[in-house]
Write a protein that holds these residues in place. Sequence first.
Motif, short mmCIF file in Angstrom:
data_model
loop_
_atom_site.label_atom_id
_atom_site.label_comp_id
_atom_site.label_asym_id
_atom_site.label_seq_id
_atom_site.Cartn_x
_atom_site.Cartn_y
_atom_site.Cartn_z
N THR A 47 0.86 -1.18 0.00
CA THR A 47 0.00 0.00 0.00
C THR A 47 0.89 1.22 0.00
OG1 THR A 47 -0.16 0.04 2.41
CG2 THR A 47 -1.89 -1.15 1.23
N SER A 48 0.40 2.28 -0.64
CA SER A 48 1.16 3.51 -0.66
C SER A 48 0.20 4.69 -0.64
CB SER A 48 2.08 3.58 -1.88
OG SER A 48 1.31 3.67 -3.06
N LEU A 49 0.74 5.81 -0.26
CA LEU A 49 0.03 7.07 -0.28
C LEU A 49 0.78 7.94 -1.27
CD1 LEU A 49 -2.35 8.45 1.15
CD2 LEU A 49 -0.73 9.29 2.84
N VAL A 50 0.12 8.30 -2.38
CA VAL A 50 0.78 9.03 -3.46
C VAL A 50 0.19 10.43 -3.55
CG1 VAL A 50 1.31 9.05 -5.93
CG2 VAL A 50 1.20 6.87 -4.71
N LEU B 29 -4.01 13.49 -1.98
CA LEU B 29 -3.34 12.25 -1.58
C LEU B 29 -4.23 11.08 -1.98
CD1 LEU B 29 -1.97 13.16 1.96
CD2 LEU B 29 -0.69 12.94 -0.17
N TYR B 30 -3.63 10.09 -2.64
CA TYR B 30 -4.38 8.94 -3.11
C TYR B 30 -3.84 7.66 -2.51
CZ TYR B 30 -6.03 12.35 -6.45
OH TYR B 30 -6.58 13.48 -7.01
N ASP B 31 -4.76 6.78 -2.14
CA ASP B 31 -4.40 5.47 -1.60
C ASP B 31 -4.28 4.49 -2.75
OD1 ASP B 31 -4.51 5.97 1.27
OD2 ASP B 31 -6.65 6.34 0.92
N HIS C 268 -0.64 7.13 -10.43
CA HIS C 268 -0.35 6.87 -9.02
C HIS C 268 0.04 5.39 -8.82
CE1 HIS C 268 -3.44 10.09 -9.35
NE2 HIS C 268 -2.42 10.75 -8.83
N VAL C 269 -0.65 4.51 -9.54
CA VAL C 269 -0.28 3.09 -9.51
C VAL C 269 1.09 2.91 -10.15
CG1 VAL C 269 -0.83 0.80 -10.45
CG2 VAL C 269 -2.64 2.20 -9.45
#
Length: 114
Positions: A3-6, A11-13, A85-86
């Motif tokens: 999981t990341s926060l971009v 801010l996107y999960d 973001h991915v």
Amino acid sequence: MVTSLVSGSALYDVRVTVVKVPVARWKAVCADCSGAIDSVIELLQGRLSSAVMARICHETTGLFPAPTEIAFSCSCPDWAGMCKHVAATLYGIGARLDHQPDLLFTLRQVAGDD
């Protein structure tokens, strides 16, 4: 799962899920690598020999997941199959694997000490 926060316009999960290596494939990788340990010292230092890396990285029988074994999602409103973001998260995963190749075992849910 990763999981990341971009950060973008917000801010996107992002979530990247990689399927666990099938037991039969993992056993085959372990059996194939058992006779290919070039240096026990390298292995104890967490480094894998080129012979073992060649087996682990093999396109069809190694540990790297096929595209069908990877799923991802992002909370952004982009409708594309893979948003930026991915892509940023996948790039980050690749960068971490470059510096810590043993994380591939964690990602594929197998015991690296096998």
